[in-house]
Design a protein around this motif. Sequence first.
Motif, PDB file in Angstrom:
ATOM      1  N   TRP A 185      28.691  35.039  -2.658  1.00  0.00           N
ATOM      2  CA  TRP A 185      29.602  35.769  -3.557  1.00  0.00           C
ATOM      3  C   TRP A 185      30.954  36.033  -2.884  1.00  0.00           C
ATOM      4  O   TRP A 185      32.001  35.957  -3.527  1.00  0.00           O
ATOM      5  CB  TRP A 185      28.969  37.084  -4.016  1.00  0.00           C
ATOM      6  N   VAL A 186      30.929  36.320  -1.605  1.00  0.00           N
ATOM      7  CA  VAL A 186      32.182  36.551  -0.876  1.00  0.00           C
ATOM      8  C   VAL A 186      33.010  35.272  -0.835  1.00  0.00           C
ATOM      9  O   VAL A 186      34.222  35.285  -1.077  1.00  0.00           O
ATOM     10  CB  VAL A 186      31.892  37.094   0.550  1.00  0.00           C
ATOM     11  N   VAL A 187      32.371  34.145  -0.552  1.00  0.00           N
ATOM     12  CA  VAL A 187      33.075  32.863  -0.510  1.00  0.00           C
ATOM     13  C   VAL A 187      33.637  32.527  -1.891  1.00  0.00           C
ATOM     14  O   VAL A 187      34.785  32.077  -2.018  1.00  0.00           O
ATOM     15  CB  VAL A 187      32.132  31.739  -0.002  1.00  0.00           C
ATOM     16  N   LEU A 188      32.862  32.759  -2.938  1.00  0.00           N
ATOM     17  CA  LEU A 188      33.324  32.503  -4.305  1.00  0.00           C
ATOM     18  C   LEU A 188      34.526  33.385  -4.657  1.00  0.00           C
ATOM     19  O   LEU A 188      35.517  32.909  -5.232  1.00  0.00           O
ATOM     20  CB  LEU A 188      32.182  32.730  -5.301  1.00  0.00           C
ATOM     21  N   ALA A 189      34.471  34.661  -4.295  1.00  0.00           N
ATOM     22  CA  ALA A 189      35.581  35.576  -4.570  1.00  0.00           C
ATOM     23  C   ALA A 189      36.839  35.149  -3.814  1.00  0.00           C
ATOM     24  O   ALA A 189      37.949  35.186  -4.369  1.00  0.00           O
ATOM     25  CB  ALA A 189      35.192  37.003  -4.203  1.00  0.00           C
ATOM     26  N   LEU A 190      36.688  34.725  -2.562  1.00  0.00           N
ATOM     27  CA  LEU A 190      37.841  34.262  -1.782  1.00  0.00           C
ATOM     28  C   LEU A 190      38.429  32.977  -2.362  1.00  0.00           C
ATOM     29  O   LEU A 190      39.652  32.809  -2.398  1.00  0.00           O
ATOM     30  CB  LEU A 190      37.455  34.057  -0.315  1.00  0.00           C
ATOM     31  N   ALA A 191      37.574  32.092  -2.830  1.00  0.00           N
ATOM     32  CA  ALA A 191      38.058  30.845  -3.438  1.00  0.00           C
ATOM     33  C   ALA A 191      38.844  31.141  -4.717  1.00  0.00           C
ATOM     34  O   ALA A 191      39.902  30.549  -4.966  1.00  0.00           O
ATOM     35  CB  ALA A 191      36.888  29.906  -3.738  1.00  0.00           C
ATOM     36  N   LEU A 192      38.346  32.067  -5.544  1.00  0.00           N
ATOM     37  CA  LEU A 192      39.065  32.445  -6.768  1.00  0.00           C
ATOM     38  C   LEU A 192      40.398  33.123  -6.442  1.00  0.00           C
ATOM     39  O   LEU A 192      41.401  32.889  -7.104  1.00  0.00           O
ATOM     40  CB  LEU A 192      38.200  33.346  -7.635  1.00  0.00           C
ATOM     41  N   ALA A 193      40.411  33.962  -5.411  1.00  0.00           N
ATOM     42  CA  ALA A 193      41.658  34.620  -5.010  1.00  0.00           C
ATOM     43  C   ALA A 193      42.674  33.590  -4.523  1.00  0.00           C
ATOM     44  O   ALA A 193      43.867  33.666  -4.859  1.00  0.00           O
ATOM     45  CB  ALA A 193      41.377  35.660  -3.928  1.00  0.00           C
ATOM     46  N   ALA A 194      42.208  32.602  -3.751  1.00  0.00           N
ATOM     47  CA  ALA A 194      43.111  31.549  -3.274  1.00  0.00           C
ATOM     48  C   ALA A 194      43.647  30.725  -4.441  1.00  0.00           C
ATOM     49  O   ALA A 194      44.837  30.373  -4.480  1.00  0.00           O
ATOM     50  CB  ALA A 194      42.384  30.657  -2.269  1.00  0.00           C
ATOM     51  N   LEU A 195      42.797  30.406  -5.398  1.00  0.00           N
ATOM     52  CA  LEU A 195      43.224  29.651  -6.578  1.00  0.00           C
ATOM     53  C   LEU A 195      44.261  30.439  -7.384  1.00  0.00           C
ATOM     54  O   LEU A 195      45.271  29.886  -7.829  1.00  0.00           O
ATOM     55  CB  LEU A 195      42.019  29.296  -7.445  1.00  0.00           C
ATOM     56  N   ALA A 196      44.017  31.723  -7.560  1.00  0.00           N
ATOM     57  CA  ALA A 196      44.975  32.563  -8.292  1.00  0.00           C
ATOM     58  C   ALA A 196      46.316  32.611  -7.561  1.00  0.00           C
ATOM     59  O   ALA A 196      47.380  32.510  -8.183  1.00  0.00           O
ATOM     60  CB  ALA A 196      44.413  33.969  -8.465  1.00  0.00           C
ATOM     61  N   TYR A 197      46.294  32.743  -6.248  1.00  0.00           N
ATOM     62  CA  TYR A 197      47.529  32.765  -5.477  1.00  0.00           C
ATOM     63  C   TYR A 197      48.285  31.451  -5.606  1.00  0.00           C
ATOM     64  O   TYR A 197      49.499  31.441  -5.819  1.00  0.00           O
ATOM     65  CB  TYR A 197      47.240  33.056  -4.000  1.00  0.00           C
ATOM     66  N   LEU A 198      47.568  30.342  -5.481  1.00  0.00           N
ATOM     67  CA  LEU A 198      48.224  29.039  -5.583  1.00  0.00           C
ATOM     68  C   LEU A 198      48.827  28.828  -6.963  1.00  0.00           C
ATOM     69  O   LEU A 198      49.919  28.298  -7.090  1.00  0.00           O
ATOM     70  CB  LEU A 198      47.234  27.914  -5.259  1.00  0.00           C
ATOM     71  N   THR A 199      48.125  29.249  -7.992  1.00  0.00           N
ATOM     72  CA  THR A 199      48.616  29.062  -9.356  1.00  0.00           C
ATOM     73  C   THR A 199      49.769  30.008  -9.677  1.00  0.00           C
ATOM     74  O   THR A 199      50.839  29.587 -10.088  1.00  0.00           O
ATOM     75  CB  THR A 199      47.476  29.276 -10.370  1.00  0.00           C
TER      76      THR A 199
END
Length: 159
Positions: free
Chosen positions: A19-33
Amino acid sequence: MNRQTTQSSGGGAGRTALWVVLALALAALAYLTLGLAIPNNPLYSDRSANGISKYQFLEACQEQIPHTPEMESVRSELTAQNMLGEDDSLYTELIPDSEELVDSIRVSNEPETSWEMTVPVRVHSQLTGKPLAQIVSQCRYDREQNAVMVMLRPAPQGL
């Protein structure tokens, strides 16, 4: 009856890490977008400040070019020069490629006008597809009237 029950480990730590890895991946995607891609998009524009997005402005300009009053005089001149038949019609194409087209959209200095663009346009025969002339399109967005205004003029080399 002999029942054997096996108990599996709960996997709590592994699940939490997932869940932590998934949350970090979503945060990175949001930042990039949101942080990088949108502001660097050439069609990105402040719609609230300009009244219309660059994309909508470009689409409206392209759609209105064939319906301007000046297009009828272009048609008459091409017909008089025997370049266009009486039963033929015209269609237009903006000459610059996509990147140059977007780069040609500027914020206007005139009051009540937000976007403006001046680009060359090629006029074609609908029947043959043959290019017949080149003209220049001047488009402006009037915030007061909430409309795109298009005016055509002959290209420097004429029709």
